[in-house]
Design a protein around this motif. Structure first.
Motif, PDB file in Angstrom:
ATOM      1  N   ALA A  73       0.867  -1.189   0.000  1.00  0.00           N
ATOM      2  CA  ALA A  73       0.000   0.000   0.000  1.00  0.00           C
ATOM      3  C   ALA A  73       0.890   1.221   0.000  1.00  0.00           C
ATOM      4  CB  ALA A  73      -0.885  -0.008   1.241  1.00  0.00           C
ATOM      5  N   ARG A  74       0.394   2.312  -0.565  1.00  0.00           N
ATOM      6  CA  ARG A  74       1.135   3.569  -0.458  1.00  0.00           C
ATOM      7  C   ARG A  74       0.496   4.311   0.722  1.00  0.00           C
ATOM      8  NH1 ARG A  74       4.069   3.538  -5.416  1.00  0.00           N
ATOM      9  NH2 ARG A  74       2.870   2.964  -7.232  1.00  0.00           N
ATOM     10  N   SER A  75       1.059   4.100   1.932  1.00  0.00           N
ATOM     11  CA  SER A  75       0.437   4.629   3.153  1.00  0.00           C
ATOM     12  C   SER A  75       0.746   6.102   3.379  1.00  0.00           C
ATOM     13  CB  SER A  75       0.922   3.809   4.357  1.00  0.00           C
ATOM     14  OG  SER A  75       0.583   4.457   5.552  1.00  0.00           O
ATOM     15  N   GLY A 149      12.804  -3.358  -4.651  1.00  0.00           N
ATOM     16  CA  GLY A 149      11.787  -3.984  -5.483  1.00  0.00           C
ATOM     17  C   GLY A 149      11.097  -2.905  -6.281  1.00  0.00           C
ATOM     18  N   SER A 150      11.319  -2.897  -7.580  1.00  0.00           N
ATOM     19  CA  SER A 150      10.678  -1.910  -8.456  1.00  0.00           C
ATOM     20  C   SER A 150      10.876  -2.336  -9.895  1.00  0.00           C
ATOM     21  CB  SER A 150      11.315  -0.535  -8.249  1.00  0.00           C
ATOM     22  OG  SER A 150      10.879   0.347  -9.255  1.00  0.00           O
ATOM     23  N   ILE A 151       9.865  -2.141 -10.730  1.00  0.00           N
ATOM     24  CA  ILE A 151      10.068  -2.489 -12.142  1.00  0.00           C
ATOM     25  C   ILE A 151      10.901  -1.424 -12.849  1.00  0.00           C
ATOM     26  CG2 ILE A 151       7.928  -3.829 -12.360  1.00  0.00           C
ATOM     27  CD1 ILE A 151       6.800  -1.330 -13.933  1.00  0.00           C
ATOM     28  N   ASP A 152      11.050  -0.243 -12.227  1.00  0.00           N
ATOM     29  CA  ASP A 152      11.632   0.903 -12.937  1.00  0.00           C
ATOM     30  C   ASP A 152      13.160   0.831 -13.125  1.00  0.00           C
ATOM     31  OD1 ASP A 152       9.055   1.881 -12.887  1.00  0.00           O
ATOM     32  OD2 ASP A 152       9.377   3.132 -11.126  1.00  0.00           O
ATOM     33  N   ASN A 153      13.832   0.027 -12.352  1.00  0.00           N
ATOM     34  CA  ASN A 153      15.308  -0.026 -12.338  1.00  0.00           C
ATOM     35  C   ASN A 153      15.910   1.371 -12.223  1.00  0.00           C
ATOM     36  OD1 ASN A 153      17.634  -1.425 -12.064  1.00  0.00           O
ATOM     37  ND2 ASN A 153      17.921  -1.901 -14.231  1.00  0.00           N
ATOM     38  N   VAL A 193       5.603   3.148 -22.279  1.00  0.00           N
ATOM     39  CA  VAL A 193       5.961   2.196 -21.223  1.00  0.00           C
ATOM     40  C   VAL A 193       6.191   2.929 -19.907  1.00  0.00           C
ATOM     41  CG1 VAL A 193       7.020   0.629 -22.911  1.00  0.00           C
ATOM     42  CG2 VAL A 193       8.471   2.189 -21.633  1.00  0.00           C
ATOM     43  N   MET A 194       6.120   2.166 -18.818  1.00  0.00           N
ATOM     44  CA  MET A 194       6.300   2.745 -17.478  1.00  0.00           C
ATOM     45  C   MET A 194       7.779   3.018 -17.184  1.00  0.00           C
ATOM     46  SD  MET A 194       3.736   0.748 -14.942  1.00  0.00           S
ATOM     47  CE  MET A 194       2.014   1.195 -14.797  1.00  0.00           C
ATOM     48  N   GLY A 195       8.066   3.417 -15.979  1.00  0.00           N
ATOM     49  CA  GLY A 195       9.444   3.673 -15.568  1.00  0.00           C
ATOM     50  C   GLY A 195       9.588   4.947 -14.761  1.00  0.00           C
ATOM     51  N   ARG A 196       8.478   5.617 -14.568  1.00  0.00           N
ATOM     52  CA  ARG A 196       8.487   6.880 -13.820  1.00  0.00           C
ATOM     53  C   ARG A 196       9.509   7.849 -14.410  1.00  0.00           C
ATOM     54  NH1 ARG A 196       5.803   7.313  -8.611  1.00  0.00           N
ATOM     55  NH2 ARG A 196       5.584   5.076  -8.450  1.00  0.00           N
ATOM     56  N   HIS A 197      10.549   8.264 -13.642  1.00  0.00           N
ATOM     57  CA  HIS A 197      11.506   9.232 -14.195  1.00  0.00           C
ATOM     58  C   HIS A 197      12.707   8.561 -14.846  1.00  0.00           C
ATOM     59  CE1 HIS A 197       9.086  12.017 -12.054  1.00  0.00           C
ATOM     60  NE2 HIS A 197       9.362  11.434 -10.913  1.00  0.00           N
ATOM     61  N   ALA A 250       9.022   6.502 -23.089  1.00  0.00           N
ATOM     62  CA  ALA A 250       9.006   6.318 -21.631  1.00  0.00           C
ATOM     63  C   ALA A 250       7.969   7.289 -21.066  1.00  0.00           C
ATOM     64  CB  ALA A 250      10.379   6.624 -21.051  1.00  0.00           C
ATOM     65  N   GLU A 251       7.226   6.852 -20.045  1.00  0.00           N
ATOM     66  CA  GLU A 251       6.183   7.740 -19.507  1.00  0.00           C
ATOM     67  C   GLU A 251       6.772   9.035 -18.952  1.00  0.00           C
ATOM     68  OE1 GLU A 251       4.052   5.981 -16.215  1.00  0.00           O
ATOM     69  OE2 GLU A 251       5.879   5.453 -15.147  1.00  0.00           O
ATOM     70  N   GLY A 252       8.080   8.999 -18.608  1.00  0.00           N
ATOM     71  CA  GLY A 252       8.697  10.205 -18.043  1.00  0.00           C
ATOM     72  C   GLY A 252       9.459  11.038 -19.067  1.00  0.00           C
ATOM     73  N   GLY A 283       0.531   0.138 -19.703  1.00  0.00           N
ATOM     74  CA  GLY A 283      -0.052   0.177 -18.357  1.00  0.00           C
ATOM     75  C   GLY A 283       0.416  -0.957 -17.456  1.00  0.00           C
ATOM     76  N   HIS A 284      -0.507  -1.397 -16.586  1.00  0.00           N
ATOM     77  CA  HIS A 284      -0.097  -2.298 -15.504  1.00  0.00           C
ATOM     78  C   HIS A 284       0.169  -3.735 -15.922  1.00  0.00           C
ATOM     79  CE1 HIS A 284      -1.257   1.222 -13.253  1.00  0.00           C
ATOM     80  NE2 HIS A 284      -0.642   0.714 -12.202  1.00  0.00           N
ATOM     81  N   VAL A 285      -0.084  -4.094 -17.194  1.00  0.00           N
ATOM     82  CA  VAL A 285       0.345  -5.445 -17.615  1.00  0.00           C
ATOM     83  C   VAL A 285       1.856  -5.576 -17.436  1.00  0.00           C
ATOM     84  CG1 VAL A 285      -1.485  -5.957 -19.280  1.00  0.00           C
ATOM     85  CG2 VAL A 285       0.576  -4.805 -20.043  1.00  0.00           C
ATOM     86  N   GLN A 286       2.532  -4.429 -17.453  1.00  0.00           N
ATOM     87  CA  GLN A 286       3.999  -4.447 -17.317  1.00  0.00           C
ATOM     88  C   GLN A 286       4.458  -4.858 -15.917  1.00  0.00           C
ATOM     89  OE1 GLN A 286       5.688  -0.606 -19.285  1.00  0.00           O
ATOM     90  NE2 GLN A 286       3.529  -0.264 -18.902  1.00  0.00           N
ATOM     91  N   ARG A 287       3.528  -4.769 -14.951  1.00  0.00           N
ATOM     92  CA  ARG A 287       3.912  -5.074 -13.575  1.00  0.00           C
ATOM     93  C   ARG A 287       3.431  -6.448 -13.130  1.00  0.00           C
ATOM     94  NH1 ARG A 287       2.693   0.204 -10.270  1.00  0.00           N
ATOM     95  NH2 ARG A 287       1.388  -1.111  -8.998  1.00  0.00           N
ATOM     96  N   GLY A 288       2.458  -6.989 -13.874  1.00  0.00           N
ATOM     97  CA  GLY A 288       1.875  -8.264 -13.443  1.00  0.00           C
ATOM     98  C   GLY A 288       2.627  -9.456 -13.989  1.00  0.00           C
TER      99      GLY A 288
HETATM  100  O1  F6P Z   1       7.193   2.513  -9.740  1.00  0.00           O
HETATM  101  C1  F6P Z   1       6.513   1.546 -10.445  1.00  0.00           C
HETATM  102  C2  F6P Z   1       5.440   2.129 -11.322  1.00  0.00           C
HETATM  103  O2  F6P Z   1       4.816   1.080 -12.027  1.00  0.00           O
HETATM  104  C3  F6P Z   1       5.914   3.222 -12.286  1.00  0.00           C
HETATM  105  O3  F6P Z   1       6.548   2.704 -13.419  1.00  0.00           O
HETATM  106  C4  F6P Z   1       4.612   3.934 -12.562  1.00  0.00           C
HETATM  107  O4  F6P Z   1       4.864   5.278 -12.892  1.00  0.00           O
HETATM  108  C5  F6P Z   1       3.880   3.841 -11.250  1.00  0.00           C
HETATM  109  O5  F6P Z   1       4.458   2.773 -10.531  1.00  0.00           O
HETATM  110  C6  F6P Z   1       2.393   3.622 -11.378  1.00  0.00           C
HETATM  111  O6  F6P Z   1       1.845   3.705 -10.100  1.00  0.00           O
HETATM  112  P1  F6P Z   1       0.381   3.196  -9.717  1.00  0.00           P
HETATM  113  O7  F6P Z   1       0.385   1.701  -9.776  1.00  0.00           O
HETATM  114  O8  F6P Z   1       0.167   3.700  -8.345  1.00  0.00           O
HETATM  115  O9  F6P Z   1      -0.553   3.752 -10.742  1.00  0.00           O
END
Ligand code: F6P
Length: 366
Positions: A73-75, A149-153, A193-197, A250-252, A283-288
């Motif tokens: 959770a993001r508390s 633990g993060s997909i962003d490396n 694709v994801m990756g934040r910054h 990249a999303e960033g 989107g989130h298929v990249q994390r699952g």
């Molecule tokens: O940090 C992992 C990540 O998947 C990023 O790549 C993305 O910007 C963010 O989390 C998405 O966050 P949320 O799942 O809260 O939408």
């Protein structure tokens, strides 16, 4: 008996379950009691049933499971001092004074702050009448160990974060699917694709799929110029007989004036070039999905070392982060790595890309 808690925090990433499994089993192997904190920092705040003592068989089959089975959770409440005080009380109630956190830089910074505040939080809990001095005496220090633990490396000082290669694999698979339909219709696709910054996922996926053009935060796409360059590259590839065009964004991604470059911005340019263009935001298929072998062994070796780091910790040692450098599992000061990761973002904002890249390199960590 040493009591260790393990939790996952922030966005889930493939391999987190392997990390928890390794911590649980290594802890038990060394004669410790290992607790899983359910729902990340939220669970730490709630205490009670959210802190579950784990048995060897509780983590059976976890290597191949995606996401995080103990939840995350993001508390917001843990960001408040009262929240951290409540969390400290819950840990003391269970007799726990060591915490292994698997998460991104934000989660790890929170953990280190918690460690620094711990003595004063404990003092306040006594002053509030929650515990007697004798009850808290064995809990003078909190040991924190971080696993990334993060997909962003996107963490400085470690070659790969747990989950990054699984996500990369998934992206490549999806781009291959897209390429098949794109070739059939002679279309262009812009894939976000994801990756934040961080541009690692976009860059690696672009190389691995042979994309025509890649936008990442770490490369200055000069406003007013990248449009022409993109058109020139795509036209050249088309003239060589390529049927499809694939652009990864990249999303960033930013231009040199720090304006975001979106998939739609890129699409407009390709349409202007006369290409039939579609946008796909993965989107989130990249994390699952399940973790690739790399993330499973990385998480396992790092989980084992995290327990060893807990057992070797002294009040003086800075909280370690378990990383990997040139295929060796390493430990480095968590705060240093987090600080450098923050400096990368600042360097990118200043468009100082050489500095940004060098700050991701482990040799900068003492
Ligand atoms: O940090 C992992 C990540 O998947 C990023 O790549 C993305 O910007 C963010 O989390 C998405 O966050 P949320 O799942 O809260 O939408």
């Amino acid at each position: 008996k040493k009591k260790i808690a393990v939790m996952t925090s922030g966005g889930d990433s493939p391999g987190m379950n392997a990390a928890v499994r390794a911590v649980v089993r290594t802890g038990i192997h060394y004669g410790c009691d290992v607790y899983a904190v359910y729902e990340g920092y939220e669970g730490l705040l709630r205490g009670g049933e959210y802190l579950k003592k784990m048995a060897w068989e509780d983590v059976r089959g976890w290597l191949s499971e995606g996401g995080t089975l103990i939840g995350t959770a993001r508390s917001m409440d843990f960001k408040q001092r009262w929240g951290r005080k409540q969390a400290a009380g819950n840990l003391i109630s269970e007799g726990i004074d060591a915490l292994i956190v698997c998460g991104g830089d934000g989660s790890l910074t929170g953990a280190d702050l918690f460690r620094h505040e711990w003595p004063s939080l404990v003092e306040e809990l006594v002053a509030d009448g929650k515990f007697t001095q004798a009850q808290v005496d064995p809990f003078k220090h909190l040991t924190i160990v971080g696993l990334v633990g993060s997909i962003d490396n996107d963490m400085s000082g470690t070659d790969s974060t747990i989950g990054a290669y699984s996500s990369l694999e998934r992206i490549c698979e999806m781009v291959d699917y897209i390429d098949a339909t794109a070739k059939s219709h002679s279309r262009a696709f812009v894939v976000e694709v994801m990756g934040r910054h961080c541009g690692w996922l976009a860059l690696m996926a672009g190389i691995a799929t042979g994309a025509d053009y890649i936008f990442i935060p770490e490369r200055a796409s000069v406003k007013g110029k990248w449009e022409d360059e993109l058109k020139e590259v795509c036209s050249r590839h088309k003239s060589k007989g390529r049927r499809n065009i694939t652009v990864i964004v990249a999303e960033g991604a930013l231009d040199n004036e720090l304006n975001a470059i979106s998939a739609d911005d890129v699409k407009d340019v390709l349409v202007d070039l006369g290409l039939d263009t579609r946008v796909t935001i993965l989107g989130h298929v990249q994390r699952g999905g399940t973790a690739v072998a790399h993330d499973r062994w990385l998480a396992t070796l790092q989980g084992v070392d995290a327990v060893k780091a807990v057992l070797e910790a002294t009040p003086e040692t800075p909280s370690p982060l378990i990383g990997i450098n040139e295929n060796k599992i390493i430990r480095m000061p968590l705060v240093e790595s987090v600080k450098l990761t923050g400096s990368v973002a600042t360097a990118i904002e200043a468009r100082d890309f050489d500095k940004a890249i060098s700050l991701r390199d482990p040799e900068f960590i003492e």
